[in-house]
Design a protein around this motif. Structure first.
Motif, PDB file in Angstrom:
ATOM      1  N   VAL A  20      14.035  30.399  54.110  1.00  0.00           N
ATOM      2  CA  VAL A  20      13.449  29.119  53.686  1.00  0.00           C
ATOM      3  C   VAL A  20      14.316  28.461  52.622  1.00  0.00           C
ATOM      4  N   LYS A  21      14.865  29.270  51.730  1.00  0.00           N
ATOM      5  CA  LYS A  21      15.754  28.729  50.691  1.00  0.00           C
ATOM      6  C   LYS A  21      16.962  28.038  51.327  1.00  0.00           C
ATOM      7  N   LEU A  22      17.524  28.640  52.364  1.00  0.00           N
ATOM      8  CA  LEU A  22      18.637  28.013  53.078  1.00  0.00           C
ATOM      9  C   LEU A  22      18.221  26.677  53.694  1.00  0.00           C
ATOM     10  N   LEU A  23      17.039  26.640  54.285  1.00  0.00           N
ATOM     11  CA  LEU A  23      16.546  25.400  54.895  1.00  0.00           C
ATOM     12  C   LEU A  23      16.389  24.299  53.858  1.00  0.00           C
ATOM     13  N   VAL A  24      15.837  24.643  52.708  1.00  0.00           N
ATOM     14  CA  VAL A  24      15.638  23.654  51.642  1.00  0.00           C
ATOM     15  C   VAL A  24      16.981  23.120  51.146  1.00  0.00           C
ATOM     16  N   GLU A  25      17.971  24.006  50.994  1.00  0.00           N
ATOM     17  CA  GLU A  25      19.299  23.570  50.552  1.00  0.00           C
ATOM     18  C   GLU A  25      19.927  22.603  51.553  1.00  0.00           C
ATOM     19  N   ILE A  26      19.772  22.903  52.825  1.00  0.00           N
ATOM     20  CA  ILE A  26      20.329  22.035  53.868  1.00  0.00           C
ATOM     21  C   ILE A  26      19.664  20.662  53.825  1.00  0.00           C
ATOM     22  N   ILE A  27      18.349  20.638  53.695  1.00  0.00           N
ATOM     23  CA  ILE A  27      17.628  19.363  53.633  1.00  0.00           C
ATOM     24  C   ILE A  27      18.049  18.573  52.394  1.00  0.00           C
ATOM     25  N   HIS A  28      18.129  19.256  51.278  1.00  0.00           N
ATOM     26  CA  HIS A  28      18.448  18.596  50.011  1.00  0.00           C
ATOM     27  C   HIS A  28      19.847  17.997  50.014  1.00  0.00           C
ATOM     28  N   HIS A  29      20.808  18.738  50.543  1.00  0.00           N
ATOM     29  CA  HIS A  29      22.210  18.319  50.438  1.00  0.00           C
ATOM     30  C   HIS A  29      22.761  17.649  51.693  1.00  0.00           C
TER      31      HIS A  29
ATOM     32  N   GLY B 213      21.369  14.466  65.311  1.00  0.00           N
ATOM     33  CA  GLY B 213      19.999  14.380  65.805  1.00  0.00           C
ATOM     34  C   GLY B 213      19.443  15.685  66.325  1.00  0.00           C
ATOM     35  N   SER B 214      20.243  16.445  67.079  1.00  0.00           N
ATOM     36  CA  SER B 214      19.751  17.700  67.649  1.00  0.00           C
ATOM     37  C   SER B 214      19.404  18.706  66.556  1.00  0.00           C
ATOM     38  N   VAL B 215      20.172  18.688  65.465  1.00  0.00           N
ATOM     39  CA  VAL B 215      19.900  19.607  64.356  1.00  0.00           C
ATOM     40  C   VAL B 215      18.610  19.208  63.643  1.00  0.00           C
ATOM     41  N   LYS B 216      18.375  17.899  63.493  1.00  0.00           N
ATOM     42  CA  LYS B 216      17.114  17.446  62.886  1.00  0.00           C
ATOM     43  C   LYS B 216      15.925  17.881  63.734  1.00  0.00           C
ATOM     44  N   ASN B 217      16.077  17.818  65.050  1.00  0.00           N
ATOM     45  CA  ASN B 217      15.008  18.303  65.934  1.00  0.00           C
ATOM     46  C   ASN B 217      14.734  19.782  65.714  1.00  0.00           C
ATOM     47  N   GLN B 218      15.791  20.566  65.615  1.00  0.00           N
ATOM     48  CA  GLN B 218      15.635  22.006  65.387  1.00  0.00           C
ATOM     49  C   GLN B 218      15.057  22.296  64.009  1.00  0.00           C
ATOM     50  N   LEU B 219      15.401  21.464  63.042  1.00  0.00           N
ATOM     51  CA  LEU B 219      14.875  21.631  61.686  1.00  0.00           C
ATOM     52  C   LEU B 219      13.355  21.490  61.681  1.00  0.00           C
ATOM     53  N   ILE B 220      12.840  20.517  62.402  1.00  0.00           N
ATOM     54  CA  ILE B 220      11.386  20.356  62.501  1.00  0.00           C
ATOM     55  C   ILE B 220      10.771  21.546  63.238  1.00  0.00           C
ATOM     56  N   TRP B 221      11.423  21.989  64.303  1.00  0.00           N
ATOM     57  CA  TRP B 221      10.906  23.140  65.065  1.00  0.00           C
ATOM     58  C   TRP B 221      10.836  24.393  64.211  1.00  0.00           C
ATOM     59  N   VAL B 222      11.896  24.677  63.473  1.00  0.00           N
ATOM     60  CA  VAL B 222      11.920  25.897  62.672  1.00  0.00           C
ATOM     61  C   VAL B 222      10.974  25.785  61.475  1.00  0.00           C
ATOM     62  N   THR B 223      10.723  24.571  60.984  1.00  0.00           N
ATOM     63  CA  THR B 223       9.728  24.384  59.916  1.00  0.00           C
ATOM     64  C   THR B 223       8.344  24.796  60.408  1.00  0.00           C
TER      65      THR B 223
ATOM     66  N   GLY C  91       7.383  30.146  50.376  1.00  0.00           N
ATOM     67  CA  GLY C  91       8.048  28.895  50.015  1.00  0.00           C
ATOM     68  C   GLY C  91       7.979  27.801  51.058  1.00  0.00           C
ATOM     69  N   PHE C  92       7.138  27.964  52.091  1.00  0.00           N
ATOM     70  CA  PHE C  92       7.109  26.907  53.115  1.00  0.00           C
ATOM     71  C   PHE C  92       6.547  25.601  52.554  1.00  0.00           C
ATOM     72  N   ASP C  93       5.773  25.680  51.465  1.00  0.00           N
ATOM     73  CA  ASP C  93       5.289  24.445  50.835  1.00  0.00           C
ATOM     74  C   ASP C  93       6.452  23.635  50.262  1.00  0.00           C
ATOM     75  N   GLY C  94       7.408  24.329  49.638  1.00  0.00           N
ATOM     76  CA  GLY C  94       8.594  23.649  49.125  1.00  0.00           C
ATOM     77  C   GLY C  94       9.442  23.068  50.244  1.00  0.00           C
ATOM     78  N   LEU C  95       9.436  23.730  51.386  1.00  0.00           N
ATOM     79  CA  LEU C  95      10.151  23.228  52.555  1.00  0.00           C
ATOM     80  C   LEU C  95       9.542  21.905  53.018  1.00  0.00           C
ATOM     81  N   LEU C  96       8.219  21.840  53.065  1.00  0.00           N
ATOM     82  CA  LEU C  96       7.551  20.602  53.463  1.00  0.00           C
ATOM     83  C   LEU C  96       7.804  19.483  52.459  1.00  0.00           C
ATOM     84  N   VAL C  97       7.766  19.820  51.185  1.00  0.00           N
ATOM     85  CA  VAL C  97       8.025  18.816  50.148  1.00  0.00           C
ATOM     86  C   VAL C  97       9.446  18.268  50.269  1.00  0.00           C
TER      87      VAL C  97
END
Length: 482
Positions: A83-92, A99-109, A119-125
């Motif tokens: 989850v920490k990796l996902l948050v870093e990717i979203i932040h930076h 587009g395909s990666v954004k689709n996968q990002l929603i799926w993995v969320t 930490g999934f709450d921080g991921l949603l934020v």
């Protein structure tokens, strides 16, 4: 190597987050195919395997479910690092993701919510922060749609494990609805708008105790939506029938006025990229050299048919979420009041200007010296004072707006508002932000009507308790630093 996650131009260096994910994937790719090893990886190998799996999820959508099964089999930290990796990717990286990666990002969320990942709450934020106010482009509306569906579809999971994140969703979507409900006959907004209304009404009606976590700014947002039938009914119950919300400690709207709003809510409406540039402007740029930075910021973030509404969020962020230390305040760095003055002059629509002024003065109306932070009210005072005499029209319009708020914002609770504004003046004088309210009341170029309004506001009979405008208190308070 050509990037598979982001859209980059030739002169840009590769982002190190993406590089680390790709290197891990290339190194461990043979181990990402079944059958998987049953050996427990060492800590450093475990982190690398997380990176490799995430890169595989993004770049191999057809194998995404297999990669997730692998992750479920080896996870030993409650998915915290993943989850920490996902948050870093979203932040930076989010604005540059393909587009395909954004689709996968929603799926993995969604997957992380299903397994109650740490930490999934921080991921949603972090995803909520990427929604840009005033932007009705397809990409931005897509993210609005995907997230509102996540909150509706995963309602029970979120409510069970991380209910407070629903208050972040409410703050975000109330603010977005003010933009989405304004355009008429916009077909691409209709379905999204109804989903957003459904989510906000569900949170307000079923989990009002979570709504109270937002504090007084929830009232500011709801007032911008009273023209919407569903919110008009909620507003009516807030004012006339508070027992409908089934929260025993809530009996009157004035209780919400007295609850300050945490800075984390103001961050929700400013993207990380906007925040980075604003904080740079307010911590490194010298006064007198800010024009080119402001022009760049406007072109980057405010240049669009509906982007002007962002100014309201920026003003609230600067007042309540960016509090510079004394060494910055006492330096020649561009002050907050100057940036807010620029933002106000950038308003072209009258309703945006009015909402921006309300955002500037909102904490004045309910100020409590023992609860609220003087830094929230300081920019408005300094903007009025420093606009004398060269930009006296700014001082005029702000003072006039403040006095109109006192008289008209909430007639049923006018006593609370008079006390709040009077307390704000008191603290500003006591802390030395201004030496005396005479800096306005005795200003020769200020309208006599405004001077009279200030004097009337500060008369002791206008509020309860001992009068604070007296010789002894003023003499004791003068000269103190902020």
């Amino acid at each position: 190597m050509v990037s598979r996650l982001t859209l980059v131009v030739s002169h840009e260096a590769e982002n190190q987050i993406e590089v680390s994910l790709r290197h891990a994937f290339e190194l461990l790719e043979p181990k990402l195919r079944p059958p998987f090893s049953l050996a427990i990886p060492k800590p450093d190998k475990y982190l690398e395997l997380n990176r490799a799996i995430l890169y595989g999820v993004f770049c191999e959508p057809h194998f995404a479910k297999t990669h997730m099964k692998h992750l479920h089999a080896i996870v030993c930290d409650g998915y915290a690092f993943f989850v920490k990796l996902l948050v870093e990717i979203i932040h930076h990286l989010y604005p540059k993701l393909v587009g395909s990666v954004k689709n996968q990002l929603i799926w993995v969320t969604k997957e992380m919510i299903d397994v109650f990942a740490v930490g999934f709450d921080g991921l949603l934020v972090s995803l909520l922060r990427q929604i840009i106010g005033g932007d009705i482009s397809d990409g931005n509306l897509w993210l609005c749609f995907e997230l509102v569906n996540i909150f509706l579809d995963k309602w029970h999971c979120i409510l069970e494990e991380e209910p407070l994140v629903l208050s972040s969703a409410l703050y975000t979507y109330l603010r977005l609805l003010a933009d989405h409900c304004r355009p008429l006959n916009n077909e691409k907004l209709e379905t999204l708008k109804q989903l957003e209304i459904d989510l906000c009404v569900k949170i307000l009606r079923e989990e009002f105790h979570l709504c109270l976590k937002i504090g007084r700014d929830i009232i500011r947002l709801l007032q911008d939506l009273v023209h919407v039938v569903e919110f008009r009914a909620i507003w009516k119950d807030l004012v006339l029938n508070p027992s409908q919300f089934k929260v025993s400690e809530f009996a009157d709207i004035s209780q919400i006025y007295c609850m300050k709003t945490s800075s984390r809510y103001f961050l929700l409406r400013v993207t990380p990229e906007m925040e980075c540039h604003l904080r740079f402007l307010l911590t490194h740029v010298k006064l007198g050299h800010q024009k080119r930075h402001q022009l760049w910021f406007a072109r980057k973030f405010l240049n669009g048919p509906n982007r002007e509404t962002l100014i309201v969020d920026l003003v609230r962020f600067i007042c309540c979420a960016h509090h510079p230390p004394n060494e910055i305040i006492q330096s020649d760095i561009v002050p907050r009041w100057a940036v807010i003055g620029w933002l106000l002059t950038s308003c072209r629509k009258s309703y945006v200007e009015a909402n921006a002024k309300l955002a500037l003065f909102y904490d004045w109306l309910f100020f409590n010296g023992s609860l609220d932070n003087i830094m929230n009210i300081e920019p408005a005072m300094l903007l009025m004072v420093h606009s004398i005499p060269k930009y006296i029209d700014m001082t005029h319009t702000l003072l006039e707006f403040l006095l109109l708020l006192v008289d008209n914002y909430d007639m049923e609770h006018k006593d609370i508002i008079i006390k709040g504004v009077s307390s704000a003046f008191q603290v500003l004088i006591c802390k030395g932000v201004i030496h005396s309210y005479d800096v306005l009341a005795s200003c020769p170029v200020l309208s006599p009507l405004l001077k009279e309004g200030i004097g009337r506001l500060l008369l002791p009979e206008n509020y309860e308790g001992e009068p604070w405008i007296n010789g002894n208190s003023l003499a004791a308070c003068r000269g103190k630093a902020v």
